[in-house]
Design a protein around this motif. Structure first.
Motif, PDB file in Angstrom:
ATOM      1  N   MET A   1      65.000  -0.570-139.209  1.00 55.00           N
ATOM      2  CA  MET A   1      66.030   0.473-139.303  1.00 55.00           C
ATOM      3  C   MET A   1      67.286  -0.016-140.020  1.00 55.00           C
ATOM      4  SD  MET A   1      64.617   2.977-137.607  1.00 55.00           S
ATOM      5  CE  MET A   1      63.371   3.271-136.364  1.00 55.00           C
TER       6      MET A   1
ATOM      7  N   LYS B   1      67.903   1.642-143.932  1.00 49.38           N
ATOM      8  CA  LYS B   1      67.445   3.029-143.854  1.00 49.38           C
ATOM      9  C   LYS B   1      67.294   3.671-145.222  1.00 49.38           C
ATOM     10  CE  LYS B   1      68.896   4.081-139.142  1.00 49.38           C
ATOM     11  NZ  LYS B   1      69.710   4.951-138.264  1.00 49.38           N
TER      12      LYS B   1
ATOM     13  N   THR C   1      67.194   8.136-134.647  1.00 57.01           N
ATOM     14  CA  THR C   1      66.675   8.195-136.015  1.00 57.01           C
ATOM     15  C   THR C   1      65.490   9.154-136.097  1.00 57.01           C
ATOM     16  OG1 THR C   1      67.352   5.897-136.372  1.00 57.01           O
ATOM     17  CG2 THR C   1      65.771   6.833-137.926  1.00 57.01           C
TER      18      THR C   1
ATOM     19  N   SER D   1      66.636  12.755-136.360  1.00 51.69           N
ATOM     20  CA  SER D   1      67.495  13.158-137.480  1.00 51.69           C
ATOM     21  C   SER D   1      66.688  13.929-138.518  1.00 51.69           C
ATOM     22  CB  SER D   1      68.149  11.935-138.116  1.00 51.69           C
ATOM     23  OG  SER D   1      67.177  11.085-138.675  1.00 51.69           O
TER      24      SER D   1
ATOM     25  N   TYR E   1      64.234  12.126-140.996  1.00 50.81           N
ATOM     26  CA  TYR E   1      63.164  11.271-140.472  1.00 50.81           C
ATOM     27  C   TYR E   1      62.229  11.975-139.489  1.00 50.81           C
ATOM     28  CZ  TYR E   1      66.155   7.520-142.281  1.00 50.81           C
ATOM     29  OH  TYR E   1      66.891   6.708-143.091  1.00 50.81           O
TER      30      TYR E   1
END
Length: 859
Positions: free
Chosen positions: A516, A519, A558, A561, A564
């Motif tokens: 991560m 990104k 994440t 979001s 993703y």
């Protein structure tokens, strides 16, 4: 309201289905496909809903449905085949190690704090428990005479759920023991068997439950009974719960109580195996039991240590349980007196420095001192463990510290998906289940049809995607998510995309969030419509590990979001069921521990048996399994270890993305005629043939038999003959050696070197040793020699025994000499050491006594 009389009502099965109870009460259903098929045929949806718990299934299944299948000839033939298979499994066959021993009369007692047998009995947290469960299953398949000892936790390990912002929360639902395939141990009168042990100034009682794991019996202790006060009932409330005192109570119950359980249940094992330090008190309780037979503490200690195995799984100091001297005194001051020891002496058995009165009592140290067979769980972990515990053998070089390696393995039949099992059955034959460590069997994997293997794998990936969508929808509904968000769950992931799995305990050293940190790169890979990738995450953090919980929160945030959400998913409440879906459906099993903190890591082994390829740092098992040509998987780095963890993360993150982007992704999408990734499939097959016979628990258990169980059993027999007379003699000898050793010295160490020494030429080495009243047959005088590196350390070393020449002189000096032969050119060094020896002494290093020739003594 008056107290209620509680009793159980069980369903009555129709005539002809009574054998279902027999299937339900043996955990062999977790790895026997025939049993699984029987329950599926009755009601596949309910079988799935009950998490493959046959006892709960039989309590819930419709009587009408049971009546229907009882009249179904096809079902009856399937049930008969399954029962016949079970009967054949239980037919008498010799144990491969001890004549006269059997699972009913076990020679080995296997102690573990947790056991991962099945998801319906969640008394495990992760790798340690799963490993213990697989150990029992392979012991059953191999007919090893072993009995398991553990604790039955009322709440099991915690259930994980996430807050709307992704923060891990824990719940502890009660387990209904009447709905788990276990039964209380009963005496001849039908009364439940209990044990009673001292706990400080109080008495602790525990009920005993029995779980059948194939041929092997697992005995579990439960303190939540009316005979205990409320605070003691909670001892078996939850796994790894409570404070230091609670942990001490649990470990007293496991070790001391476990030995009592064996006694009251009529088991008399000659060998104990302590799986991690939690059960180390079993060693001192064995000593106390031998002392009751008239042996001294020293004699009893010789028998116990010589017939005990200790396996350490922990690569970091913080993972080893330690208790303050004050806490130990509350519970072991009287116990020490029973052993005839001053309390300070008793504490020294759990201290690295026996003379430090402030040092805490360490369970790992106790286990190491009470066992002559100590091992780590991978070759790399052996070296990590030797560095961690060098203080116990301060005069011994690293390579001589008595901690060996027995690499873990997994139970192949348990962890291989049904679809892949069928492929193996066709191409390898049914023997791959019973004999998974056979290289000849696994060599046949090269003959599996490329198309069949790949289509099978694609089905499993599609099944994982369906499973993930259903689980995510359930998660979102439980969180009260918006309708649109719940509907989006049906669109996550792509059944055709390269799928990368990451599932494990969220300890920070495992670096779950490493990928991560870049990104932008990750998003660029996600947006490649021609070569899509996706991630499935799962795992739990320890309830007290806030940093691990932060990792989960970051991943969940994440995943939710906008950029993703369709490419990444986190599945809550990681357990065996989630693990099996992920292991079966992922293309890549990602593992990113910071070397060398992964003791072994068996999840990647499970993935191998399902056709997933490993992509990992060279830590734990992958350090010894990986082939540098990448033909069975990929490595992140080359096994470097850095002093700066941030720099290590920086370097390995770039390596991770480079390998993923320029090697893994292109190869996965390199499709030839027929749409098959031929090179990828070749890797899958080579992983089967290379890793299959090695990284399974049958090979692991056989290693324990050959390298530990059988030698330990033989030691017990030798020392216990003639009313334990050999044990008494060995203890007397040890006392004599310990008394006289300080007077042992060396002089005139000499090596006859020519002006030019060639490979293959003999070199004479000699030395004089002052015996100080010790018989010369009670010492080993050895040349310690080999090639030397620039830093003065041995690159490789050899040991050659020197023989006594002539008689001992009037001052007690004995001359020794012998020849050594260099086998390679280069820098060559030697020294000489003297250590004690005795025909009954299993390992001379256990005394901690050694004399080295110092430079001024060497000519």
């Amino acid at each position: 309201m008056q107290p209620l009389k509680i009793f159980n009502v069980i369903p009555k099965l129709p005539e002809g289905l009574e054998d279902l109870w027999r299937l339900a009460y043996n955990f062999r259903f977790t790895w026997c496909g025939h049993t699984d098929d029987v329950f599926k045929q009755i009601d596949q949806q309910l079988w799935s809903k009950t998490s493959h718990n046959p006892l709960l299934f039989l309590h819930l299944v419709s009587p009408k449905r049971l009546a229907t299948v009882a009249k179904d000839p096809f079902f009856q033939s399937r049930l008969k085949l399954t029962i016949d298979t079970l009967n054949e499994y239980f037919e008498d066959r010799p144990a491969p190690m001890i004549e006269g021993a059997s699972p009913e009369h076990p020679a080995i007692a296997y102690f573990s704090f947790e056991f991962g047998i099945a998801s319906c009995m969640p008394i495990y947290s992760g790798g340690l428990g799963i490993l213990a469960g697989d150990h029992l299953k392979s012991a059953s398949d191999l007919n090893i005479p072993l009995v398991g000892i553990g604790l039955l936790y009322k709440h099991g390990y915690y259930r994980q759920y996430l807050t709307p912002d992704g923060w891990q929360q824990e719940s502890y639902p009660d387990l209904d023991f009447d709905q788990i395939p276990i039964q209380p141990m009963e005496d001849e009168s039908g009364n439940h068997i209990q044990i009673d042990i001292p706990l400080g100034t109080r008495r602790l009682k525990a009920q005993i439950w029995k779980a059948n794991v194939g041929r092997v019996t697992l005995l579990l202790m439960d303190t939540e009974i009316a005979e205990n006060p409320p605070e003691l009932r909670s001892i078996t409330a939850s796994l790894y719960g409570g404070d230091k005192e609670m942990r001490l109570w649990q470990e007293i119950l496991l070790g001391i109580g476990g030995m009592k359980v064996l006694e009251v249940c009529g088991y008399h094992p000659q060998v104990i195996h302590m799986n991690e330090g939690h059960s180390a008190f079993a060693g001192v309780e064995r000593i106390r039991s031998f002392m009751r037979k008239g042996l001294s503490f020293e004699s009893a200690s010789e028998i116990v240590a010589s017939s005990s195995i200790f396996t350490t799984h922990t690569p970091v100091p913080a993972g080893n349980d330690r208790f303050s001297p004050e806490l130990m005194e509350q519970y072991f001051s009287d116990y020490a007196r029973d052993l005839g020891l001053a309390f300070k002496v008793f504490l020294s058995f759990g201290r690295e420095n026996p003379f430090d009165d402030q040092e805490d009592f360490c369970m790992t140290v106790l286990a190491l001192k009470l066992s002559r067979f100590n091992n780590g769980v991978s070759k790399l972990h052996k070296h990590v463990s030797r560095r961690m515990w060098k203080s116990l053998w301060p005069l011994y070089p690293h390579d001589d510290i008595p901690i060996s390696a027995l690499t873990n393995g997994i139970h192949a039949a348990t962890w291989t998906a049904d679809d892949m099992r069928e492929v193996f059955d066709r191409y390898l034959g049914n023997n791959w289940r019973e004999d998974p460590d056979c290289k000849t069997i696994w060599s046949r994997a090269a003959n599996i049809s490329d198309a069949e293997l790949w289509r099978t794998h694609e089905r499993l990936r599609a099944r994982l995607v369906d499973f993930a969508r259903v689980r995510l929808r359930e998660q979102l509904q439980a969180h009260g998510a918006r309708k649109q968000e719940i509907q989006n769950a049906d669109e996550i992931l792509n059944p055709q995309a390269l799928t990368i799995g990451f599932a494990r305990r969220f300890a920070t050293y495992k670096r779950a969030t490493l990928i991560m940190r870049e990104k932008d790169k990750l998003l660029r890979l996600f947006k490649d419509a021609d070569r899509p990738i996706q991630f499935v995450f799962a795992g739990k953090a320890h309830p007290a590990d806030s940093e691990g919980k932060k990792f989960i929160k970051e991943i969940v945030s994440t995943c939710r979001s906008l950029d993703y959400r369709f490419h990444m998913v986190f599945l809550e409440d990681y357990d065996m069921e989630i693990a099996k879906h992920m292991l079966a459906g992922c293309d890549i099993w990602l593992n990113t521990p910071r070397r060398p903190y992964e003791a072994c890591g068996t999840s990647g082994m499970k993935a191998i048996f399902n056709g997933a390829l490993t992509f990992s740092t060279l830590d734990g098992w992958w350090d010894e399994a990986y082939l540098p040509d990448n033909s069975i998987g990929w490595a992140i780095g080359k096994g470097e270890e850095y002093n700066d963890p941030d720099y290590q993360d920086y370097v390995e993150l770039r390596t991770l993305f480079n390998v993923l982007e320029f090697e893994i992704i292109p190869e996965f999408y390199d499709r030839g005629r027929g749409g098959l990734p031929r090179q990828w499939i070749r890797r899958m097959k080579k992983a089967f043939t290379t890793l299959g016979p090695e990284f399974n628990s049958h090979r692991m258990v056989i290693d324990y038999v050959n390298k530990a169980y059988k030698p330990a059993y033989d030691n017990y027999i030798k020392l216990s003959r003639y009313d334990f007379q050999p044990a008494r003699e060995l203890a007397d000898w040890r006392t004599d050696i310990m008394t006289k050793w300080s007077g042992v010295n060396l002089r005139n160490a000499h090596v006859q070197i020519k002006e030019e020494t060639f490979v293959g030429e003999s070199i004479l080495i000699s030395v004089d040793v002052k015996l100080n009243g010790i018989h010369r047959d009670s010492i080993l005088t050895e040349a310690y020699f080999g090639q030397v590196q620039q830093n003065g350390e041995f690159a490789s070393r050899n040991i050659k025994r020197l023989t006594p020449v002539g008689d001992t002189d009037a001052d007690g000096w004995q001359h020794f000499e012998g020849e050594v032969t260099p086998s390679k050119p280069g820098r060559f060094g030697y020294t000489i050491r003297v250590i004690p020896t005795h025909p009954l002494l299993i390992d001379p290093r256990s005394l901690g006594l050694i004399r080295w020739a110092v430079p001024q003594e060497m000519l």
